[in-house]
Design a protein around this motif. Structure first.
Motif, PDB file in Angstrom:
ATOM      1  N   ILE A 128      -5.655  -1.594   1.201  1.00 21.42           N
ATOM      2  CA  ILE A 128      -5.984  -1.175  -0.165  1.00 21.42           C
ATOM      3  C   ILE A 128      -7.280  -0.362  -0.162  1.00 21.42           C
ATOM      4  CG2 ILE A 128      -6.527  -1.992  -2.494  1.00 21.42           C
ATOM      5  CD1 ILE A 128      -4.873  -4.528  -1.769  1.00 21.42           C
ATOM      6  N   ALA A 129      -8.320  -0.917   0.480  1.00 24.01           N
ATOM      7  CA  ALA A 129      -9.592  -0.205   0.558  1.00 24.01           C
ATOM      8  C   ALA A 129      -9.452   1.077   1.377  1.00 24.01           C
ATOM      9  CB  ALA A 129     -10.650  -1.115   1.176  1.00 24.01           C
ATOM     10  N   HIS A 130      -8.680   1.014   2.454  1.00 21.47           N
ATOM     11  CA  HIS A 130      -8.431   2.181   3.302  1.00 21.47           C
ATOM     12  C   HIS A 130      -7.794   3.302   2.483  1.00 21.47           C
ATOM     13  CE1 HIS A 130      -7.772   4.270   7.049  1.00 21.47           C
ATOM     14  NE2 HIS A 130      -6.460   4.267   6.898  1.00 21.47           N
ATOM     15  N   PHE A 131      -6.761   2.969   1.725  1.00 19.65           N
ATOM     16  CA  PHE A 131      -6.049   3.940   0.894  1.00 19.65           C
ATOM     17  C   PHE A 131      -6.952   4.473  -0.214  1.00 19.65           C
ATOM     18  CE2 PHE A 131      -3.636   4.849  -2.944  1.00 19.65           C
ATOM     19  CZ  PHE A 131      -2.615   5.675  -2.500  1.00 19.65           C
ATOM     20  N   PHE A 132      -7.599   3.556  -0.934  1.00 19.40           N
ATOM     21  CA  PHE A 132      -8.407   3.950  -2.082  1.00 19.40           C
ATOM     22  C   PHE A 132      -9.578   4.829  -1.650  1.00 19.40           C
ATOM     23  CE2 PHE A 132     -11.618   3.256  -5.393  1.00 19.40           C
ATOM     24  CZ  PHE A 132     -10.864   3.498  -6.536  1.00 19.40           C
ATOM     25  N   GLY A 133     -10.234   4.449  -0.558  1.00 23.42           N
ATOM     26  CA  GLY A 133     -11.373   5.236  -0.102  1.00 23.42           C
ATOM     27  C   GLY A 133     -10.975   6.621   0.353  1.00 23.42           C
ATOM     28  N   MET A 134      -9.933   6.732   1.159  1.00 21.60           N
ATOM     29  CA  MET A 134      -9.542   8.037   1.695  1.00 21.60           C
ATOM     30  C   MET A 134      -9.112   9.001   0.599  1.00 21.60           C
ATOM     31  SD  MET A 134      -7.676   7.444   5.359  1.00 21.60           S
ATOM     32  CE  MET A 134      -7.650   9.216   5.590  1.00 21.60           C
ATOM     33  N   HIS A 135      -8.497   8.493  -0.446  1.00 17.89           N
ATOM     34  CA  HIS A 135      -7.990   9.397  -1.475  1.00 17.89           C
ATOM     35  C   HIS A 135      -9.023   9.740  -2.540  1.00 17.89           C
ATOM     36  CE1 HIS A 135      -4.019   9.918   0.098  1.00 17.89           C
ATOM     37  NE2 HIS A 135      -3.951   8.621   0.350  1.00 17.89           N
ATOM     38  N   ALA A 136     -10.283   9.332  -2.305  1.00 21.45           N
ATOM     39  CA  ALA A 136     -11.377   9.909  -3.095  1.00 21.45           C
ATOM     40  C   ALA A 136     -11.412  11.419  -2.889  1.00 21.45           C
ATOM     41  CB  ALA A 136     -12.709   9.301  -2.677  1.00 21.45           C
ATOM     42  N   LEU A 137     -10.957  11.853  -1.719  1.00 19.72           N
ATOM     43  CA  LEU A 137     -10.959  13.268  -1.378  1.00 19.72           C
ATOM     44  C   LEU A 137     -10.168  14.091  -2.393  1.00 19.72           C
ATOM     45  CD1 LEU A 137     -12.261  14.645   1.149  1.00 19.72           C
ATOM     46  CD2 LEU A 137      -9.960  14.833   2.058  1.00 19.72           C
ATOM     47  N   GLN A 138      -9.134  13.494  -2.978  1.00 18.50           N
ATOM     48  CA  GLN A 138      -8.352  14.196  -3.994  1.00 18.50           C
ATOM     49  C   GLN A 138      -8.794  13.846  -5.418  1.00 18.50           C
ATOM     50  OE1 GLN A 138      -6.308  12.252  -1.546  1.00 18.50           O
ATOM     51  NE2 GLN A 138      -6.682  14.046  -0.271  1.00 18.50           N
ATOM     52  N   LEU A 139      -9.085  12.577  -5.658  1.00 13.39           N
ATOM     53  CA  LEU A 139      -9.265  12.128  -7.042  1.00 13.39           C
ATOM     54  C   LEU A 139     -10.574  12.606  -7.663  1.00 13.39           C
ATOM     55  CD1 LEU A 139      -7.749   8.545  -6.804  1.00 13.39           C
ATOM     56  CD2 LEU A 139      -6.720  10.611  -7.715  1.00 13.39           C
TER      57      LEU A 139
END
Length: 300
Positions: free
Chosen positions: A195-206
Motif C-alpha cells: 500500500i505504501a509502496h503503491f501510494f508513494g510511487m504514484h505521487a509522481l502522477q498525482l
C-alpha cells in the motif's frame, strides 16, 4: 509495457492458475500498468530539464531506468510462465538467481530515478508551481520505491526455519496470500507494505495532476490565476501526500490492515486532515502585493 499489459490481460482471462492467493497474471498486469504511468510521467519531467548537459544526463538516466524496468518485467513474466513466485523466491538455485537479479535491477532503477530527481531539484524551471510539483513528487516517489527494500527482510517465521524457500514478504503480521482487497490484493487481515509502496510511487502522477487541475480552474476561479497561490497549494498537496504516505507506512509496519484502523491511526489521520484543511485555507489567502523591482520603479 503496453504490450505486456495486453498479454497479461489475456492471461487473466484465459489462465485460471492461482499463485499466492491471486491470479497468476495479476502481478505482471499491475506492474506493467504502473510502469506505463511511471514512464510517461518521467518522460514529461525529463522534457522540462533546461540545458544540454542536464538533458544528456537525464537521457542516460532515463535509458538506464528503462532497461532496468524491462529486465524486471521479463523476469517477473518468466516466473509466471514457469508457474512459480518471482519475488522472495529462493526455493531453487535458479529461483534464487532470478530473485537476486531482480533485486539488482530494482537498485539500478532506484538509483537512476534518484539521478533524475537530483536533476529536477537543480533545474531552473520558470513556473515555480511546476518546478516544485515535479521536485517534491519525485522525492516522495523515491521514498515509496524504497519501501520495496523493506519487504525483502525475512519475517520472524522465516528466520525460525532453516533454508526457507521464501525470504521476505509483502505482509506484516500475516502470511502473504490471505484475504485481500479485490483487484489490488492488499491484505485485509494484516499490514501490507504494498500500500505504501503503491501510494508513494504514484505521487509522481498525482501531485502534478493537482497542478494541472489548478491551472484548468484558474480561468473560472480568479484567485488561482495567481502563481503564488498555485505554488502554495502545490506545497500543501505535496506535504499532505507525504504525511499520508508516512501514515500508511507506519500502519502497515504495525501489522494493521488499511481498512481496519485502530483508534491511534484514526486519531493521526484526523490530525492530518485538520492540518491539511488549515494549510489549504492559508494557501488560498490573498498574497500581499509584490514589492516593485528597480526596473518597475524606474518605469514609474
Amino acid at each position: 509495457m503496453v504490450l505486456l499489459a495486453l498479454v497479461s490481460a489475456g492471461g487473466l482471462l484465459l489462465d485460471d492458475r492461482i499463485l499466492v492467493g491471486a491470479p497468476i497474471w495479476a502481478k505482471p498486469f499491475k506492474f506493467s500498468v504502473s510502469f506505463i504511468a511511471y514512464a510517461l510521467t518521467l518522460a514529461w519531467m525529463l522534457s522540462l530539464l533546461p540545458g544540454t548537459r542536464a538533458r544528456r544526463i537525464g537521457w542516460w538516466a532515463g535509458t538506464v531506468l528503462t532497461v532496468a524496468s524491462l529486465l524486471e518485467m521479463v523476469l517477473i513474466t518468466l516466473q509466471v510462465v514457469r508457474g512459480t513466485q518471482s519475488h522472495f523466491n529462493v526455493a531453487t538455485p535458479f529461483d534464487a538467481a532470478v530473485f537476486q537479479l531482480m533485486g539488482g535491477t530494482v537498485v539500478i532503477l532506484w538509483l537512476a530515478a534518484l539521478v533524475i530527481a537530483v536533476l529536477l531539484l537543480r533545474a531552473r524551471i520558470l513556473d515555480r508551481a511546476t518546478a516544485w510539483a515535479v521536485r517534491l513528487s519525485s522525492l516522495i516517489a523515491l521514498a515509496g520505491a524504497a519501501v520495496g527494500f523493506v519487504m525483502v527482510r525475512p519475517t520472524p517465521q522465516q528466520l525460525a526455519r532453516e533454508n526457507p524457500p521464501i525470504t521476505g514478504a509483502h505482509n506484516v503480521g500475516v502470511p502473504d496470500g490471505g484475504p485481500g482487497v479485490p483487484l489490488l490484493g492488499w491484505s485485509t487481515t494484516g499490514g501490507d507494505l504494498r500500500i505504501a509502496h503503491f501510494f508513494g510511487m504514484h505521487a509522481l502522477q498525482l501531485v502534478p495532476l493537482v497542478l494541472l487541475l489548478l491551472a484548468a480552474l484558474a480561468p473560472r476561479l480568479g484567485r488561482l490565476a495567481d502563481d503564488r497561490i498555485r505554488l502554495r497549494l502545490v506545497l500543501v498537496t505535496a506535504g499532505a501526500y507525504a504525511a499520508v504516505f508516512a501514515l500508511v507506512t507506519w500502519q502497515a509496519l504495525r501489522g494493521q490492515p488499511l481498512l481496519s484502523p485502530d483508534a491511534l491511526t484514526l486519531t493521526a489521520a484526523g490530525v492530518l486532515a485538520v492540518l491539511a484543511l488549515a494549510a489549504t485555507a492559508w494557501a488560498l489567502r490573498t498574497p500581499h502585493p509584490a514589492a516593485p523591482t528597480d526596473n518597475q520603479e524606474l518605469v514609474a
